[in-house]
Design a protein around this motif. Structure first.
Motif, PDB file in Angstrom:
ATOM      1  N   ILE A  24       0.843  -1.203   0.000  1.00 13.87           N
ATOM      2  CA  ILE A  24       0.000   0.000   0.000  1.00 13.87           C
ATOM      3  C   ILE A  24       0.875   1.249   0.000  1.00 13.87           C
ATOM      4  O   ILE A  24       0.654   2.180  -0.771  1.00 13.87           O
ATOM      5  CB  ILE A  24      -0.947  -0.008   1.216  1.00 13.87           C
ATOM      6  CG1 ILE A  24      -1.959  -1.150   1.085  1.00 13.87           C
ATOM      7  CG2 ILE A  24      -1.666   1.331   1.338  1.00 13.87           C
ATOM      8  CD1 ILE A  24      -2.854  -1.333   2.291  1.00 13.87           C
ATOM      9  N   GLN A  26       3.871   1.567  -0.986  1.00 10.22           N
ATOM     10  CA  GLN A  26       4.602   1.695  -2.249  1.00 10.22           C
ATOM     11  C   GLN A  26       3.695   2.110  -3.393  1.00 10.22           C
ATOM     12  O   GLN A  26       4.182   2.468  -4.469  1.00 10.22           O
ATOM     13  CB  GLN A  26       5.259   0.350  -2.607  1.00 10.22           C
ATOM     14  CG  GLN A  26       6.489   0.044  -1.784  1.00 10.22           C
ATOM     15  CD  GLN A  26       7.031  -1.339  -2.116  1.00 10.22           C
ATOM     16  OE1 GLN A  26       6.295  -2.213  -2.585  1.00 10.22           O
ATOM     17  NE2 GLN A  26       8.310  -1.544  -1.862  1.00 10.22           N
ATOM     18  N   GLY A  27       2.414   2.015  -3.174  1.00  7.28           N
ATOM     19  CA  GLY A  27       1.491   2.442  -4.219  1.00  7.28           C
ATOM     20  C   GLY A  27       1.001   1.325  -5.112  1.00  7.28           C
ATOM     21  O   GLY A  27       0.297   1.558  -6.092  1.00  7.28           O
ATOM     22  N   THR A  28       1.381   0.090  -4.793  1.00  9.26           N
ATOM     23  CA  THR A  28       0.860  -1.047  -5.558  1.00  9.26           C
ATOM     24  C   THR A  28      -0.661  -1.087  -5.455  1.00  9.26           C
ATOM     25  O   THR A  28      -1.363  -1.377  -6.423  1.00  9.26           O
ATOM     26  CB  THR A  28       1.444  -2.364  -5.015  1.00  9.26           C
ATOM     27  OG1 THR A  28       2.860  -2.252  -4.949  1.00  9.26           O
ATOM     28  CG2 THR A  28       1.054  -3.528  -5.920  1.00  9.26           C
ATOM     29  N   PHE A  29      -1.153  -0.803  -4.269  1.00  3.64           N
ATOM     30  CA  PHE A  29      -2.585  -0.618  -4.084  1.00  3.64           C
ATOM     31  C   PHE A  29      -2.816   0.826  -3.666  1.00  3.64           C
ATOM     32  O   PHE A  29      -2.121   1.338  -2.805  1.00  3.64           O
ATOM     33  CB  PHE A  29      -3.121  -1.561  -3.001  1.00  3.64           C
ATOM     34  CG  PHE A  29      -3.018  -3.008  -3.368  1.00  3.64           C
ATOM     35  CD1 PHE A  29      -3.920  -3.571  -4.253  1.00  3.64           C
ATOM     36  CD2 PHE A  29      -2.019  -3.794  -2.822  1.00  3.64           C
ATOM     37  CE1 PHE A  29      -3.831  -4.910  -4.597  1.00  3.64           C
ATOM     38  CE2 PHE A  29      -1.918  -5.140  -3.161  1.00  3.64           C
ATOM     39  CZ  PHE A  29      -2.830  -5.692  -4.053  1.00  3.64           C
ATOM     40  N   ARG A  30      -3.787   1.462  -4.287  1.00  5.75           N
ATOM     41  CA  ARG A  30      -4.063   2.856  -3.952  1.00  5.75           C
ATOM     42  C   ARG A  30      -5.421   2.990  -3.272  1.00  5.75           C
ATOM     43  O   ARG A  30      -6.226   2.069  -3.302  1.00  5.75           O
ATOM     44  CB  ARG A  30      -4.054   3.696  -5.227  1.00  5.75           C
ATOM     45  CG  ARG A  30      -2.687   3.753  -5.857  1.00  5.75           C
ATOM     46  CD  ARG A  30      -2.757   4.243  -7.280  1.00  5.75           C
ATOM     47  NE  ARG A  30      -1.425   4.215  -7.864  1.00  5.75           N
ATOM     48  CZ  ARG A  30      -0.476   5.120  -7.620  1.00  5.75           C
ATOM     49  NH1 ARG A  30      -0.737   6.133  -6.805  1.00  5.75           N
ATOM     50  NH2 ARG A  30       0.722   5.012  -8.169  1.00  5.75           N
ATOM     51  N   ALA A  31      -5.636   4.139  -2.702  1.00  2.48           N
ATOM     52  CA  ALA A  31      -6.904   4.390  -2.027  1.00  2.48           C
ATOM     53  C   ALA A  31      -8.060   4.091  -2.979  1.00  2.48           C
ATOM     54  O   ALA A  31      -8.082   4.555  -4.108  1.00  2.48           O
ATOM     55  CB  ALA A  31      -6.965   5.839  -1.548  1.00  2.48           C
ATOM     56  N   ASP A  33      -8.775   1.095  -4.110  1.00  6.83           N
ATOM     57  CA  ASP A  33      -8.555  -0.240  -4.662  1.00  6.83           C
ATOM     58  C   ASP A  33      -9.059  -1.302  -3.692  1.00  6.83           C
ATOM     59  O   ASP A  33      -9.089  -1.095  -2.487  1.00  6.83           O
ATOM     60  CB  ASP A  33      -7.055  -0.499  -4.902  1.00  6.83           C
ATOM     61  CG  ASP A  33      -6.528   0.317  -6.063  1.00  6.83           C
ATOM     62  OD1 ASP A  33      -7.343   0.995  -6.724  1.00  6.83           O
ATOM     63  OD2 ASP A  33      -5.304   0.272  -6.307  1.00  6.83           O
ATOM     64  N   ASP A  79      -7.749   6.141   2.190  1.00 10.87           N
ATOM     65  CA  ASP A  79      -6.815   7.242   2.306  1.00 10.87           C
ATOM     66  C   ASP A  79      -6.609   7.480   3.800  1.00 10.87           C
ATOM     67  O   ASP A  79      -7.551   7.833   4.518  1.00 10.87           O
ATOM     68  CB  ASP A  79      -7.419   8.483   1.637  1.00 10.87           C
ATOM     69  CG  ASP A  79      -6.375   9.542   1.392  1.00 10.87           C
ATOM     70  OD1 ASP A  79      -5.205   9.185   1.174  1.00 10.87           O
ATOM     71  OD2 ASP A  79      -6.721  10.733   1.425  1.00 10.87           O
TER      72      ASP A  79
ATOM     73  N   ALA B  95       3.000   7.510   4.840  1.00  8.87           N
ATOM     74  CA  ALA B  95       1.999   7.700   3.790  1.00  8.87           C
ATOM     75  C   ALA B  95       2.097   9.094   3.182  1.00  8.87           C
ATOM     76  O   ALA B  95       1.242   9.491   2.388  1.00  8.87           O
ATOM     77  CB  ALA B  95       0.604   7.445   4.350  1.00  8.87           C
TER      78      ALA B  95
END
Lengths: 245, 245
Positions: A24, A26-31, A33, A79, B95
């Motif tokens: 999360i 790292q941005g592999t999954f974003r808010a 998702d 988020d 984050a």
DNA sequence: TTATGTAAAACATTATACCATTAATCTGAT
DNA sequence: ATCAGATTAATGGTATAATGTTTTACATAA
């Protein structure tokens, strides 16, 4: 001399939580998702569903995901907000590590500074929101909690105006604790929150003069805080009767 | 109008966690006490062991208990610390909700005030501890992390001296975030932390003059903070490569 | 006395089954 | 064609049982 490193034992669920959290961040999954379903994660991680569930509960508790039941349910990445930080402060407060005078002392330092920053960041949008909040403050309402909502709105707007999330999260925590004291004793708002209490503060902010805003807020917190401390005894009498999460 | 309250659906595990937490806050269980075993709790609450486990994990995550395995293992009530609050701040930082300038701005407000309070609460015990910490600061050491420990010690002592747990928890959080930045880039401590950097602050504290302490700390945070912000770019390059919990 | 082995208590993990909730889809009457 | 209601399938929630692992205490033998 230490030739071998101790075999560090992680709980399976922690290892899983760690990996997901990293994804999360790292941005592999974003808010927004959705994470794979618990059953799918079971296969990916090759652990039992229990372990997956514990990991998800952990992530949920720290505010990284929410879970919904049903079709298209699952774990959704959120988020990150200051909500769980506020809970952490609340726990310390309920455990009586933090006292009401402590709270007051911090507000007295933090909020004037936030007001100063807010004044420096003033723009038309904020101006409008502040005036609206001020207007609604003293409208008569039935509900005790709704009234408190309106009485705290100005503080939240100023916190946002500081454009510093640390300050914003801090103010949210301070207000949440203050509010708890008030709601615990169901203090008469007329006493603790006289009509128009925030007007001088807002007026100072609206001039854009940071120093004036600082002083106005300091005066406000002082007045309010002194009232609050008078309620301390009443608070400790009624405490513990009902605890929230 | 609203004649009926909605039937709120709690998860079983949350209901259990809530009840246990309330018991702890009410003092039914105190720090050091052991909660009943998972199997016993299963019978008391009349729910599955799963539910009990999730509840205990939740309480563990918020810092109310620790669990140990083996004979005489189980869930032991702990004295709540600021550790989990620090974690919540760390998550917001990781984050990227909180920036390094945010951090600096807050330190600049909070730490001078803490120094002022510390000076006002000075006594012989604190005096001794401060001098010891100062002495150890510039001893040559091998280990990078141990060095950081010594360089932060003064801040923690001052936080404790403020006799305000909110401030103390706040300073712990601020230092933890700062330290993370430094360790992430493995900044040369000679650069970021010149020898004797805290001496003027401690000397001001030792005079017992709150105002002098305030100013000395402000100067220190300013100098240090400016160096820190210079490291920001380096920090963002190396970030995310290793994330802690 | 000191290792060393053994047993028991407790949590950790897995596995499986079934329950509950929810959104989408289907069905049929209007 | 449209809308209400029933059906269905996906998904989390809960329960139960069995087995694994860790740790402490205790017994035993050198």
């Amino acid at each position: 001399m230490a030739r071998f490193k101790p075999v560090k034992q992680f709980r399976v669920s922690e290892e899983v939580a760690e990996q997901i959290k990293k994804s999360i961040l790292q941005g592999t999954f974003r808010a927004g998702d959705r994470l794979p379903s618990e059953r799918d994660l079971t296969e990916e991680f090759q652990v039992s569903r229990m372990a997956i569930r514990e990991a998800l509960r952990s992530l949920e508790k720290s505010g990284f995901i929410v879970t919904r039941q049903g079709v298209n349910g699952g774990a959704y990445v959120t988020d990150l907000t200051s909500e769980h930080l506020v809970n952490a402060y609340m726990d310390l407060f309920l455990a009586e590590k933090i006292s009401i005078p402590d709270l007051y002392q911090v507000r007295l330092v933090v909020e004037p500074e936030v007001a100063r920053l807010a004044a420096n960041n003033l723009n038309e949008g904020y101006k409008k929101r502040l005036l609206e909040a001020l207007e609604q403050e003293d409208l008569p309402v039935q509900d005790f909690y709704e009234d408190n909502d309106r009485k705290t709105a100005v503080h939240f707007i100023l916190a946002e105006m500081s454009r510093n999330y640390f300050f914003e999260a801090l103010v949210r925590s301070l207000i949440a604790l203050t509010r708890r004291v008030i709601e615990e004793v169901r203090a008469e708002n007329k006493f603790i929150h006289p009509a128009g209490m925030h007007r001088p503060v807002v007026e100072a902010i609206l001039t854009g003069d940071g120093e004036a805003a600082y002083e106005a807020m300091k005066k406000h917190v002082k007045e309010f805080g002194e009232n609050l401390i008078k309620l301390e005894k009443a608070y400790y009498q009624k405490k513990i009767t009902s605890l929230s999460s």
